[in-house]
Design an enzyme around this catalytic site. Structure first.
Site, PDB file in Angstrom:
ATOM      1  NE  ARG A 242       0.669  -0.889  14.787  1.00 46.75           N
ATOM      2  CZ  ARG A 242       1.821  -1.129  14.170  1.00 46.75           C
ATOM      3  NH1 ARG A 242       2.005  -2.279  13.541  1.00 46.75           N
ATOM      4  NH2 ARG A 242       2.794  -0.251  14.188  1.00 46.75           N
ATOM      5  CG  ASP A 266       4.317 -10.007  11.733  1.00 46.63           C
ATOM      6  OD1 ASP A 266       5.000 -10.951  12.193  1.00 46.63           O
ATOM      7  OD2 ASP A 266       4.730  -8.832  11.714  1.00 46.63           O
ATOM      8  CD  GLU A 271       1.519  -7.035  18.685  1.00 47.01           C
ATOM      9  OE1 GLU A 271       2.639  -6.576  18.613  1.00 47.01           O
ATOM     10  OE2 GLU A 271       0.881  -7.408  17.694  1.00 47.01           O
ATOM     11  CG  HIS A 311       4.892  -6.663  15.613  1.00 46.09           C
ATOM     12  ND1 HIS A 311       3.967  -5.909  16.260  1.00 46.09           N
ATOM     13  CD2 HIS A 311       5.328  -5.909  14.576  1.00 46.09           C
ATOM     14  CE1 HIS A 311       3.844  -4.742  15.651  1.00 46.09           C
ATOM     15  NE2 HIS A 311       4.658  -4.716  14.633  1.00 46.09           N
TER      16      HIS A 311
HETATM   17  P1  NAD Z   1       0.970   4.191   4.656  1.00 41.47           P
HETATM   18  O1  NAD Z   1       0.507   5.333   5.494  1.00 41.47           O
HETATM   19  O2  NAD Z   1       1.990   4.430   3.597  1.00 41.47           O
HETATM   20  O3  NAD Z   1      -0.294   3.498   3.956  1.00 41.47           O
HETATM   21  C1  NAD Z   1      -1.502   3.237   4.615  1.00 41.47           C
HETATM   22  C2  NAD Z   1      -2.620   3.340   3.571  1.00 41.47           C
HETATM   23  O4  NAD Z   1      -3.825   2.933   4.182  1.00 41.47           O
HETATM   24  C3  NAD Z   1      -2.829   4.769   3.026  1.00 41.47           C
HETATM   25  O5  NAD Z   1      -2.777   4.778   1.623  1.00 41.47           O
HETATM   26  C4  NAD Z   1      -4.209   5.128   3.544  1.00 41.47           C
HETATM   27  O6  NAD Z   1      -4.938   5.977   2.643  1.00 41.47           O
HETATM   28  C5  NAD Z   1      -4.847   3.742   3.647  1.00 41.47           C
HETATM   29  N1  NAD Z   1      -6.056   3.719   4.459  1.00 41.47           N
HETATM   30  C6  NAD Z   1      -6.411   4.521   5.490  1.00 41.47           C
HETATM   31  N2  NAD Z   1      -7.636   4.175   5.925  1.00 41.47           N
HETATM   32  C7  NAD Z   1      -8.063   3.140   5.162  1.00 41.47           C
HETATM   33  C8  NAD Z   1      -9.250   2.370   5.126  1.00 41.47           C
HETATM   34  N3  NAD Z   1     -10.278   2.608   5.963  1.00 41.47           N
HETATM   35  N4  NAD Z   1      -9.345   1.392   4.206  1.00 41.47           N
HETATM   36  C9  NAD Z   1      -8.329   1.159   3.324  1.00 41.47           C
HETATM   37  N5  NAD Z   1      -7.187   1.861   3.314  1.00 41.47           N
HETATM   38  C10 NAD Z   1      -7.060   2.840   4.216  1.00 41.47           C
HETATM   39  O7  NAD Z   1       1.467   3.093   5.697  1.00 41.47           O
HETATM   40  P2  NAD Z   1       2.440   1.864   5.397  1.00 41.47           P
HETATM   41  O8  NAD Z   1       3.851   2.289   5.646  1.00 41.47           O
HETATM   42  O9  NAD Z   1       2.060   1.249   4.111  1.00 41.47           O
HETATM   43  O10 NAD Z   1       2.037   0.898   6.610  1.00 41.47           O
HETATM   44  C11 NAD Z   1       0.771   0.249   6.653  1.00 41.47           C
HETATM   45  C12 NAD Z   1       0.597  -0.388   8.017  1.00 41.47           C
HETATM   46  O11 NAD Z   1       1.552  -1.447   8.177  1.00 41.47           O
HETATM   47  C13 NAD Z   1       0.921   0.544   9.190  1.00 41.47           C
HETATM   48  O12 NAD Z   1      -0.208   1.319   9.544  1.00 41.47           O
HETATM   49  C14 NAD Z   1       1.309  -0.404  10.279  1.00 41.47           C
HETATM   50  O13 NAD Z   1       0.147  -0.699  11.027  1.00 41.47           O
HETATM   51  C15 NAD Z   1       1.754  -1.651   9.559  1.00 41.47           C
HETATM   52  N6  NAD Z   1       3.178  -1.994   9.810  1.00 41.47           N
HETATM   53  C16 NAD Z   1       3.449  -3.234  10.297  1.00 41.47           C
HETATM   54  C17 NAD Z   1       4.774  -3.614  10.546  1.00 41.47           C
HETATM   55  C18 NAD Z   1       5.123  -4.990  11.056  1.00 41.47           C
HETATM   56  O14 NAD Z   1       6.297  -5.234  11.409  1.00 41.47           O
HETATM   57  N7  NAD Z   1       4.186  -5.922  11.118  1.00 41.47           N
HETATM   58  C19 NAD Z   1       5.809  -2.702  10.276  1.00 41.47           C
HETATM   59  C20 NAD Z   1       5.486  -1.447   9.740  1.00 41.47           C
HETATM   60  C21 NAD Z   1       4.169  -1.098   9.512  1.00 41.47           C
END
Ligand code: NAD
Length: 351
Positions: A242, A266, A271, A311
């Site tokens: 994000r 990305d 945005e 994105h």
């Molecule tokens: P997820 O919930 O499986 O994993 C997120 C991880 O981050 C968890 O293990 C959590 O414990 C950890 N976390 C929380 N706070 C933290 C901190 N302060 N420091 C370090 N780690 C921390 O989520 P995911 O499915 O792996 O997705 C991750 C991120 O990817 C989403 O939050 C979303 O923002 C992003 N995303 C982007 C796109 C894209 O098209 N660019 C698509 C899907 C998701």
């Protein structure tokens, strides 16, 4: 169920039509929904198009505030199916008060996002966009294209949930040394050889830092002037999570000073408002004929060592197939009064 699918792009229609046809074949009974594809975003101005539809299907940049939800409920809608994970654009309290069910797609393909993040790393390191432009221009010189072996480099993965874990697996395949930071360590990553350390230790040691944690109040501007100051000179920073995980102004200062050697994005913190004459998220639209109003974003585009995509990390066939299938299954569950694990409910307000 009759579903008004708002904000439809050509690719949405393709994948939803295929999943709808497949749902019929799999269930061995006619479980297809009656999907009506509409191009406009759902807004106060377009909500009338949903009149008489028991369900609407929407995306991240549709408007689902109290006024739109009230209009939907008055017109006979009782289900809102989000074809995305996030639901920050929905007034959940208003939806609950109106008796509207909300469903979403919490996970679709972690590989899509992880592979895009690694693609940015490779493209930045080997300067692939610049190299391709040179060759197209008849310039076969190599000066300025020097990269480094990923093998043996230290990569810091911040957030090791579904996506971060896939990134760790890919990078270990390259022979990278992986440092991980997450309040909840993932045993899969430990088994892959990642070493969990605190954030300052990760930032101090990593040649590449890639962010895979969610945007939360605690992670807003996780990378700012202070944390950038802890990184190795010339470090590569990748953000596919994000935009607001980065303080973009501090990042620009670090690019100017050389502290930051490469940046791959990305996502961007503003945005949703790059072109101020429009009020909603426009990252998914062709705005090539408009004047870019965001001077910070414009500055980012001037650096030769910055790559930005709009994105698109989620945008693979497999992810779009999963999004369509899960959305249609969510709608079927609500239609049949079955429990739906992907229902979004209002978090109880603390007393
Ligand atoms: P997820 O919930 O499986 O994993 C997120 C991880 O981050 C968890 O293990 C959590 O414990 C950890 N976390 C929380 N706070 C933290 C901190 N302060 N420091 C370090 N780690 C921390 O989520 P995911 O499915 O792996 O997705 C991750 C991120 O990817 C989403 O939050 C979303 O923002 C992003 N995303 C982007 C796109 C894209 O098209 N660019 C698509 C899907 C998701």
């Amino acid at each position: 169920m009759r579903v008004a699918v708002f904000n439809t792009k050509r690719y949405d229609r393709t994948f939803f039509e295929a999943a709808n046809a497949a749902a019929n074949a799999v269930a061995n009974a006619d479980r297809r929904h009656d999907l009506v594809f509409l191009e406009p975003r759902l807004t106060r101005e377009t909500v009338a198009l949903a009149a008489g539809f028991p369900a609407v299907c929407v995306f991240v940049n549709d408007t689902l505030d109290g006024e739109v939800l009230r209009a939907l409920a008055d017109q006979g809608t009782r289900l809102i199916a989000l074809r995305c994970a996030g639901f920050n654009n929905v007034d959940l309290v208003a939806a609950a008060a109106l008796g509207l069910a909300i469903v979403r797609v919490p996970a679709y393909s972690p590989y899509a996002v992880a592979e895009h993040a690694v693609g940015l790393i490779l493209a930045l390191n080997r300067q692939i966009p610049r190299a391709v432009a040179r060759v197209r221009d008849g310039d076969f010189s190599l000066d300025g294209l020097l990269g480094f072996d990923l093998h043996g480099r230290t990569v810091g993965v911040v957030g090791t949930g579904q996506i971060g874990a896939v990134v760790v697996r890919i990078l270990r395949g390259f022979g990278c040394d992986v440092l991980a930071h997450d309040p909840v360590p993932n045993p899969v990553c430990v088994a892959l050889g990642a070493r969990y350390v605190d954030l300052p230790a990760l930032l101090a040691a990593a040649d590449i830092v890639t962010l895979h944690c969610p945007l939360l109040p605690q992670t807003h501007h996780l990378i700012d002037a202070e944390t950038l100051g802890r990184m190795r000179p010339g470090v590569m920073l990748i953000n596919t999570s994000r935009g607001a995980l980065l303080d973009t102004r501090a990042v620009i200062a670090a690019l100017k000073s050389g502290t930051l050697g490469y940046l791959g994005l990305d996502v961007y913190e503003e945005e949703a408002a790059l072109f101020f004459e429009e009020e909603a998220a426009l990252f998914f639209e062709d705005r090539s004929d408009r004047v870019l109003q965001d001077d910070v974003f414009a500055r980012l585009l001037t650096f030769p060592n910055v790559l930005i995509t709009g994105h698109q990390a989620f945008f693979t066939r497999e992810a779009l197939t999963a999004i369509a299938e899960i959305t249609l299954a969510n709608i079927a569950a609500i239609e049949q009064d079955l429990p739906c694990a992907n229902a979004v409910t209002v978090a109880p307000t603390p007393a």
